[in-house]
Design a protein around this motif. Structure first.
Motif, PDB file in Angstrom:
ATOM      1  N   VAL A 199       0.929  -1.184  -0.157  1.00 29.33           N
ATOM      2  CA  VAL A 199      -0.072   0.022  -0.031  1.00 29.33           C
ATOM      3  C   VAL A 199       0.862   1.299  -0.082  1.00 29.33           C
ATOM      4  O   VAL A 199       0.445   2.308  -0.500  1.00 29.33           O
ATOM      5  N   LEU A 200       2.060   0.988   0.596  1.00 29.31           N
ATOM      6  CA  LEU A 200       2.909   2.352   0.576  1.00 29.31           C
ATOM      7  C   LEU A 200       4.071   2.174  -0.642  1.00 29.31           C
ATOM      8  O   LEU A 200       4.461   3.214  -0.952  1.00 29.31           O
ATOM      9  N   THR A 201       4.575   0.912  -0.768  1.00 32.85           N
ATOM     10  CA  THR A 201       5.568   1.070  -1.632  1.00 32.85           C
ATOM     11  C   THR A 201       5.414   1.057  -3.056  1.00 32.85           C
ATOM     12  O   THR A 201       6.007   1.488  -4.011  1.00 32.85           O
ATOM     13  N   GLU A 202       4.018   0.731  -3.386  1.00 29.36           N
ATOM     14  CA  GLU A 202       3.618   0.784  -4.965  1.00 29.36           C
ATOM     15  C   GLU A 202       3.198   2.357  -5.251  1.00 29.36           C
ATOM     16  O   GLU A 202       4.065   2.682  -6.250  1.00 29.36           O
ATOM     17  N   PRO A 203       2.943   3.311  -4.588  1.00 34.02           N
ATOM     18  CA  PRO A 203       2.863   4.693  -4.879  1.00 34.02           C
ATOM     19  C   PRO A 203       4.346   5.257  -5.021  1.00 34.02           C
ATOM     20  O   PRO A 203       4.703   6.109  -5.718  1.00 34.02           O
ATOM     21  N   LEU A 204       5.259   4.680  -3.593  1.00 32.66           N
ATOM     22  CA  LEU A 204       6.486   5.363  -3.559  1.00 32.66           C
ATOM     23  C   LEU A 204       7.306   4.697  -5.132  1.00 32.66           C
ATOM     24  O   LEU A 204       7.852   5.634  -5.491  1.00 32.66           O
ATOM     25  N   ALA A 205       7.089   3.680  -5.511  1.00 32.81           N
ATOM     26  CA  ALA A 205       7.860   3.137  -6.691  1.00 32.81           C
ATOM     27  C   ALA A 205       7.644   3.897  -7.872  1.00 32.81           C
ATOM     28  O   ALA A 205       8.258   4.380  -8.606  1.00 32.81           O
ATOM     29  N   ARG A 206       6.221   4.382  -7.817  1.00 32.10           N
ATOM     30  CA  ARG A 206       5.852   5.255  -9.060  1.00 32.10           C
ATOM     31  C   ARG A 206       6.451   6.641  -9.003  1.00 32.10           C
ATOM     32  O   ARG A 206       6.944   7.207 -10.073  1.00 32.10           O
ATOM     33  N   PHE A 207       6.557   7.170  -7.742  1.00 31.57           N
ATOM     34  CA  PHE A 207       6.843   8.687  -7.445  1.00 31.57           C
ATOM     35  C   PHE A 207       8.374   8.716  -7.675  1.00 31.57           C
ATOM     36  O   PHE A 207       8.851   9.678  -8.391  1.00 31.57           O
ATOM     37  N   ALA A 208       9.313   7.674  -7.178  1.00 34.04           N
ATOM     38  CA  ALA A 208      10.579   7.829  -7.477  1.00 34.04           C
ATOM     39  C   ALA A 208      11.178   7.498  -8.794  1.00 34.04           C
ATOM     40  O   ALA A 208      11.995   7.983  -9.357  1.00 34.04           O
ATOM     41  N   ALA A 209      10.422   6.593  -9.674  1.00 30.04           N
ATOM     42  CA  ALA A 209      10.618   6.466 -10.817  1.00 30.04           C
ATOM     43  C   ALA A 209      10.301   7.780 -11.762  1.00 30.04           C
ATOM     44  O   ALA A 209      11.113   8.045 -12.639  1.00 30.04           O
ATOM     45  N   ALA A 210       9.288   8.428 -11.310  1.00 34.25           N
ATOM     46  CA  ALA A 210       9.020   9.733 -12.101  1.00 34.25           C
ATOM     47  C   ALA A 210      10.309  10.612 -12.088  1.00 34.25           C
ATOM     48  O   ALA A 210      10.345  11.454 -12.759  1.00 34.25           O
ATOM     49  N   GLU A 211      10.739  10.511 -10.777  1.00 32.69           N
ATOM     50  CA  GLU A 211      12.013  11.444 -10.495  1.00 32.69           C
ATOM     51  C   GLU A 211      13.380  10.900 -10.927  1.00 32.69           C
ATOM     52  O   GLU A 211      14.377  11.426 -10.635  1.00 32.69           O
ATOM     53  N   GLY A 212      13.343  10.156 -11.609  1.00 33.81           N
ATOM     54  CA  GLY A 212      14.762   9.442 -12.396  1.00 33.81           C
ATOM     55  C   GLY A 212      15.214   8.428 -11.827  1.00 33.81           C
ATOM     56  O   GLY A 212      16.255   7.749 -12.328  1.00 33.81           O
ATOM     57  N   ALA A 213      14.800   7.666 -10.591  1.00 34.64           N
ATOM     58  CA  ALA A 213      15.441   6.782  -9.889  1.00 34.64           C
ATOM     59  C   ALA A 213      15.086   5.388 -10.768  1.00 34.64           C
ATOM     60  O   ALA A 213      14.083   5.143 -11.267  1.00 34.64           O
ATOM     61  N   GLU A 214      16.168   4.332 -10.583  1.00 30.89           N
ATOM     62  CA  GLU A 214      16.165   3.121 -10.827  1.00 30.89           C
ATOM     63  C   GLU A 214      15.480   2.412  -9.640  1.00 30.89           C
ATOM     64  O   GLU A 214      16.126   2.366  -8.846  1.00 30.89           O
ATOM     65  N   VAL A 215      14.145   1.798  -9.550  1.00 27.51           N
ATOM     66  CA  VAL A 215      13.508   1.209  -8.670  1.00 27.51           C
ATOM     67  C   VAL A 215      13.583  -0.366  -8.724  1.00 27.51           C
ATOM     68  O   VAL A 215      13.277  -0.732  -9.868  1.00 27.51           O
ATOM     69  N   GLN A 216      13.796  -0.847  -7.721  1.00 21.57           N
ATOM     70  CA  GLN A 216      13.904  -2.468  -7.646  1.00 21.57           C
ATOM     71  C   GLN A 216      13.180  -2.738  -6.283  1.00 21.57           C
ATOM     72  O   GLN A 216      13.466  -2.309  -5.207  1.00 21.57           O
ATOM     73  N   SER A 217      12.512  -4.007  -6.368  1.00 26.59           N
ATOM     74  CA  SER A 217      12.089  -4.585  -5.329  1.00 26.59           C
ATOM     75  C   SER A 217      13.333  -5.439  -4.582  1.00 26.59           C
ATOM     76  O   SER A 217      14.214  -5.863  -5.072  1.00 26.59           O
ATOM     77  N   ALA A 218      13.160  -5.184  -3.093  1.00 30.19           N
ATOM     78  CA  ALA A 218      13.907  -5.980  -2.420  1.00 30.19           C
ATOM     79  C   ALA A 218      13.296  -6.989  -1.261  1.00 30.19           C
ATOM     80  O   ALA A 218      12.143  -7.009  -1.011  1.00 30.19           O
ATOM     81  N   SER A 219      13.922  -7.739  -0.754  1.00 27.63           N
ATOM     82  CA  SER A 219      13.639  -8.662   0.586  1.00 27.63           C
ATOM     83  C   SER A 219      14.493  -8.459   1.727  1.00 27.63           C
ATOM     84  O   SER A 219      15.577  -7.838   1.583  1.00 27.63           O
ATOM     85  N   ALA A 220      14.003  -8.779   2.932  1.00 27.79           N
ATOM     86  CA  ALA A 220      14.865  -8.834   3.868  1.00 27.79           C
ATOM     87  C   ALA A 220      16.135  -9.335   3.727  1.00 27.79           C
ATOM     88  O   ALA A 220      17.189  -8.865   4.566  1.00 27.79           O
TER      89      ALA A 220
END
Length: 279
Positions: free
Chosen positions: A92-113
């Protein structure tokens, strides 16, 4: 010819019968002395890229805009370009954050513990861990070691109706999650109860969980912290810097409060008691 344009957020305002004024991206109004250059020529040059006529004086005026940061010659470069952001936690939090960070130019990747330890030492890399719950004991211990190896570490979690976004840590000596817990315990008379709450001695969670608007707000605040990290955190206005700012978001009315927080210095262990001999 110089192809300068007004910097994002800047504009030229011309009140009837008065000289042109620059409104900066910070909202200040500065009078412009155009000399022998017509105000219309300057506006055309900084909006269209060229005017009807060019002159050395107009070139000098445009150069002054560039030196002060009010005009740019290159297209805007997204602030997170060249940065990698690893996301972990509640969708619920990482999905919008992924969109916002990518829109600002970041390479976004999923991670695990299990990936956390392997991120240590990666510069230009940030781990963001978002929880829709209190933080279980020890969960963030490994991630707290990342800033000592110059990997950025940002996190948020929820306690009841409040979501907390903790300071971004990216260098040795920055505020870690452990520091925040110690500071919060020291700041309340109910430190025993708060510690028991964190340790899981509580009734089942009843929410509220972040709604879509609340999640977007939290993601936007985290993105702003990532931008501050990527840009070297220029200090603007009277707000607290991202590396020293603890935020509390009330999920019921979306109000945000900021609290300053500092690292907790390491304390030398107490000396071992010396044996006393009987007289």
């Amino acid at each position: 010819m110089n192809r300068s344009r007004l910097a994002p957020g800047a504009g030229i305002v011309t009140a009837p019968g008065d000289r042109p004024v620059l409104r900066t991206s910070e909202g200040e109004f500065l009078r412009i002395d155009t000399g022998h250059v017509g105000p219309g020529e300057l506006v055309d040059r900084l909006t269209e890229g060229q005017g009807q006529a060019a002159s050395a004086e107009l070139d000098r005026l445009v150069a002054a805009f560039e030196e002060a940061g009010h005009a740019v010659t290159e297209p805007r470069r997204p602030p997170l370009t060249g940065r990698t952001v690893h996301l972990l936690g509640a969708p619920v939090l990482t999905e919008p954050l992924a969109r916002f960070a990518a829109a600002e130019g970041a390479e976004v990747q999923s991670a695990s513990a299990d990936d956390v330890a392997g991120l240590a030492g990666r510069r230009d890399t940030a781990l963001v861990w978002c929880l829709d719950s209190p933080v279980p004991e020890g969960l963030w211990d490994e991630a707290d070691r990342l800033p000592a190896r110059h990997t950025a570490w940002l996190r948020c979690h929820r306690e009841g109706a409040h979501t907390w976004t903790e300071p971004l840590a990216s260098a040795p000596g920055d505020v870690t999650a452990a520091h925040v817990r110690l500071r919060r315990l020291a700041a309340t008379a109910a430190h025993r109860e708060l510690a028991a709450y964190w340790a899981g001695h509580r009734t089942p969670d009843t929410g509220p969980h972040p709604t879509e608007p609340a999640a977007a707000l939290i993601a936007a605040l985290l993105t702003a912290d990532l931008i501050a990290w990527a840009s070297g955190e220029p200090h603007r206005g009277s707000g607290l810097p991202a590396r020293r700012r603890l935020r509390r978001i009330d999920l019921r009315d979306l109000t945000v409060t900021e609290h300053p927080v500092l690292p907790v210095p390491e304390v030398a262990p107490l000396p071992a008691p010396t044996a006393r001999t009987a007289p």
